[in-house]
Write a protein that holds these residues in place. Structure first.
Motif, PDB file in Angstrom:
ATOM      1  N   GLY A  26       3.896  -7.987  11.864  1.00 48.28           N
ATOM      2  CA  GLY A  26       3.043  -8.999  11.250  1.00 48.28           C
ATOM      3  C   GLY A  26       2.211  -8.425  10.117  1.00 48.28           C
ATOM      4  O   GLY A  26       1.953  -9.103   9.111  1.00 48.28           O
ATOM      5  N   ALA A  27       1.788  -7.158  10.241  1.00 47.20           N
ATOM      6  CA  ALA A  27       1.004  -6.517   9.184  1.00 47.20           C
ATOM      7  C   ALA A  27       1.844  -6.303   7.932  1.00 47.20           C
ATOM      8  O   ALA A  27       1.357  -6.497   6.805  1.00 47.20           O
ATOM      9  CB  ALA A  27       0.457  -5.177   9.679  1.00 47.20           C
ATOM     10  N   ILE A  28       3.110  -5.934   8.099  1.00 47.57           N
ATOM     11  CA  ILE A  28       3.998  -5.748   6.942  1.00 47.57           C
ATOM     12  C   ILE A  28       4.291  -7.091   6.277  1.00 47.57           C
ATOM     13  O   ILE A  28       4.379  -7.183   5.047  1.00 47.57           O
ATOM     14  CB  ILE A  28       5.304  -5.059   7.368  1.00 47.57           C
ATOM     15  CG1 ILE A  28       5.000  -3.711   8.025  1.00 47.57           C
ATOM     16  CG2 ILE A  28       6.225  -4.870   6.179  1.00 47.57           C
ATOM     17  CD1 ILE A  28       4.283  -2.733   7.122  1.00 47.57           C
ATOM     18  N   LEU A  29       4.420  -8.136   7.084  1.00 50.88           N
ATOM     19  CA  LEU A  29       4.614  -9.480   6.522  1.00 50.88           C
ATOM     20  C   LEU A  29       3.423  -9.861   5.655  1.00 50.88           C
ATOM     21  O   LEU A  29       3.598 -10.416   4.559  1.00 50.88           O
ATOM     22  CB  LEU A  29       4.799 -10.498   7.644  1.00 50.88           C
ATOM     23  CG  LEU A  29       4.872 -11.970   7.213  1.00 50.88           C
ATOM     24  CD1 LEU A  29       6.148 -12.241   6.428  1.00 50.88           C
ATOM     25  CD2 LEU A  29       4.795 -12.897   8.419  1.00 50.88           C
ATOM     26  N   ALA A  30       2.218  -9.554   6.130  1.00 47.04           N
ATOM     27  CA  ALA A  30       1.019  -9.848   5.337  1.00 47.04           C
ATOM     28  C   ALA A  30       1.049  -9.085   4.022  1.00 47.04           C
ATOM     29  O   ALA A  30       0.655  -9.616   2.968  1.00 47.04           O
ATOM     30  CB  ALA A  30      -0.228  -9.489   6.135  1.00 47.04           C
ATOM     31  N   GLY A  31       1.532  -7.845   4.050  1.00 44.94           N
ATOM     32  CA  GLY A  31       1.653  -7.065   2.826  1.00 44.94           C
ATOM     33  C   GLY A  31       2.643  -7.671   1.852  1.00 44.94           C
ATOM     34  O   GLY A  31       2.403  -7.707   0.635  1.00 44.94           O
ATOM     35  N   ASN A  32       3.759  -8.165   2.364  1.00 42.72           N
ATOM     36  CA  ASN A  32       4.748  -8.831   1.506  1.00 42.72           C
ATOM     37  C   ASN A  32       4.180 -10.112   0.902  1.00 42.72           C
ATOM     38  O   ASN A  32       4.455 -10.428  -0.258  1.00 42.72           O
ATOM     39  CB  ASN A  32       6.008  -9.143   2.305  1.00 42.72           C
ATOM     40  CG  ASN A  32       6.924  -7.944   2.448  1.00 42.72           C
ATOM     41  OD1 ASN A  32       7.822  -7.716   1.648  1.00 42.72           O
ATOM     42  ND2 ASN A  32       6.690  -7.158   3.482  1.00 42.72           N
ATOM     43  N   ALA A  33       3.409 -10.849   1.689  1.00 40.84           N
ATOM     44  CA  ALA A  33       2.776 -12.068   1.172  1.00 40.84           C
ATOM     45  C   ALA A  33       1.777 -11.731   0.071  1.00 40.84           C
ATOM     46  O   ALA A  33       1.713 -12.426  -0.959  1.00 40.84           O
ATOM     47  CB  ALA A  33       2.085 -12.815   2.314  1.00 40.84           C
ATOM     48  N   ALA A  34       1.014 -10.651   0.267  1.00 43.92           N
ATOM     49  CA  ALA A  34       0.064 -10.226  -0.754  1.00 43.92           C
ATOM     50  C   ALA A  34       0.790  -9.774  -2.021  1.00 43.92           C
ATOM     51  O   ALA A  34       0.334 -10.026  -3.144  1.00 43.92           O
ATOM     52  CB  ALA A  34      -0.818  -9.099  -0.217  1.00 43.92           C
ATOM     53  N   SER A  35       1.935  -9.104  -1.845  1.00 43.55           N
ATOM     54  CA  SER A  35       2.737  -8.664  -2.987  1.00 43.55           C
ATOM     55  C   SER A  35       3.239  -9.855  -3.795  1.00 43.55           C
ATOM     56  O   SER A  35       3.177  -9.862  -5.029  1.00 43.55           O
ATOM     57  CB  SER A  35       3.918  -7.831  -2.493  1.00 43.55           C
ATOM     58  OG  SER A  35       4.798  -7.515  -3.546  1.00 43.55           O
ATOM     59  N   LEU A  36       3.733 -10.874  -3.094  1.00 50.41           N
ATOM     60  CA  LEU A  36       4.214 -12.069  -3.779  1.00 50.41           C
ATOM     61  C   LEU A  36       3.077 -12.784  -4.496  1.00 50.41           C
ATOM     62  O   LEU A  36       3.230 -13.232  -5.638  1.00 50.41           O
ATOM     63  CB  LEU A  36       4.881 -13.011  -2.772  1.00 50.41           C
ATOM     64  CG  LEU A  36       5.357 -14.361  -3.320  1.00 50.41           C
ATOM     65  CD1 LEU A  36       6.379 -14.166  -4.434  1.00 50.41           C
ATOM     66  CD2 LEU A  36       5.932 -15.227  -2.205  1.00 50.41           C
ATOM     67  N   ALA A  37       1.922 -12.888  -3.832  1.00 48.56           N
ATOM     68  CA  ALA A  37       0.775 -13.548  -4.445  1.00 48.56           C
ATOM     69  C   ALA A  37       0.354 -12.821  -5.717  1.00 48.56           C
ATOM     70  O   ALA A  37       0.049 -13.450  -6.737  1.00 48.56           O
ATOM     71  CB  ALA A  37      -0.379 -13.608  -3.453  1.00 48.56           C
ATOM     72  N   ALA A  38       0.365 -11.472  -5.666  1.00 47.44           N
ATOM     73  CA  ALA A  38      -0.003 -10.686  -6.849  1.00 47.44           C
ATOM     74  C   ALA A  38       0.979 -10.912  -7.993  1.00 47.44           C
ATOM     75  O   ALA A  38       0.587 -11.024  -9.159  1.00 47.44           O
ATOM     76  CB  ALA A  38      -0.070  -9.202  -6.489  1.00 47.44           C
ATOM     77  N   ALA A  39       2.278 -10.987  -7.656  1.00 49.13           N
ATOM     78  CA  ALA A  39       3.293 -11.217  -8.690  1.00 49.13           C
ATOM     79  C   ALA A  39       3.154 -12.605  -9.306  1.00 49.13           C
ATOM     80  O   ALA A  39       3.244 -12.784 -10.527  1.00 49.13           O
ATOM     81  CB  ALA A  39       4.679 -11.035  -8.086  1.00 49.13           C
ATOM     82  N   LEU A  40       2.911 -13.615  -8.467  1.00 53.33           N
ATOM     83  CA  LEU A  40       2.789 -14.984  -8.967  1.00 53.33           C
ATOM     84  C   LEU A  40       1.541 -15.155  -9.824  1.00 53.33           C
ATOM     85  O   LEU A  40       1.528 -15.946 -10.783  1.00 53.33           O
ATOM     86  CB  LEU A  40       2.748 -15.966  -7.799  1.00 53.33           C
ATOM     87  CG  LEU A  40       4.036 -16.091  -6.975  1.00 53.33           C
ATOM     88  CD1 LEU A  40       3.829 -17.035  -5.799  1.00 53.33           C
ATOM     89  CD2 LEU A  40       5.197 -16.581  -7.845  1.00 53.33           C
TER      90      LEU A  40
END
Length: 228
Positions: free
Chosen positions: A123-137
């Motif tokens: 779940g922590a890695i998923l949160a990191g991926n979500a943050a990565s996508l948000a930063a890219a968008l």
């Protein structure tokens, strides 16, 4: 096992339930579905970016064909993503299982316990991926906007022009720290070992996986000249 929202955010409490009933399928389905959603959103963003980077001479038909091809690729990857996640998490759980067996434990070390702990910590890695996508968008990712850089990584403090080195540095981020800590706490309770021993085991498995991935990236760049 019914989802216990309170326990889901308490590694020690959740680990006690895993020790008695190491079920992971329900949580895996939820995480896989969320990963698919993130993958689709990120893929659409990269497809739009790629279309914008086509030369001015490209016709509307060329742009449409390129966009359709990229979107079809997103659909195919989304179908196989749960399989990739299961395979990757199972392999990591197997590595962690052998890392844990170097210690004497009060409980029997079973693969299903380690896999359930791994799925929980992801779940922590998923949160990191979500943050990565948000930063890219939002346009806040430095460098190539199509690269999945996770915010809060060590690469913000140590400059690295090489992709592979930056990948390693970026892997040391606030989300991976939360992942390692959560997994170590969970494994400690499930297997009945000290937190120090559990942390060493998780760090050995995680570090090994990280540098194997880095080696694969390096081979792709040097041997096949892939631009990652």
């Amino acid at each position: 096992m019914a989802l216990n929202v309170a326990a889901a955010f308490n590694p020690v409490r959740y680990a006690r339930t895993l020790r008695e009933s190491p079920r992971w399928v329900g949580r895996f389905i939820v995480l896989a579905a969320l990963y698919v959603c993130l993958g689709i959103a990120g893929g659409v963003d990269r497809a739009e970016l790629a279309a914008d980077r086509l030369p001015p001479s490209a016709s509307a038909g060329d742009r449409s064909a390129a966009g359709e091809s990229l979107l079809n690729g997103i659909a195919i990857r989304s179908l196989f993503l749960p399989v990739r996640l299961f395979a990757g998490w199972s392999i990591f759980a197997l590595v962690l299982l052998y890392a844990c067996r170097i210690w004497s434990t009060r409980e029997e070390v079973r693969f299903v316990h380690i896999l359930a702990s791994e799925v929980y910590a992801e779940g922590a890695i998923l949160a990191g991926n979500a943050a990565s996508l948000a930063a890219a968008l939002l346009g806040g990712t430095p460098g190539d906007p199509s690269a999945p850089w996770v915010p809060g990584g060590l690469d913000l403090l140590v400059f690295a022009d090489d992709f592979v080195l930056r990948y390693v540095l970026n892997s040391f981020n606030i989300f991976s720290i939360a992942y390692v800590a959560t997994l170590a706490l969970t494994v400690s309770v499930v297997l009945g070992v000290s937190r120090t021993k559990a942390f060493i085991s998780v760090l050995l498995a995680w570090g090994s996986t990280l540098f194997v991935n880095a080696g694969i990236f390096h081979a792709l760049r040097t041997e096949f000249h892939f631009g990652l």
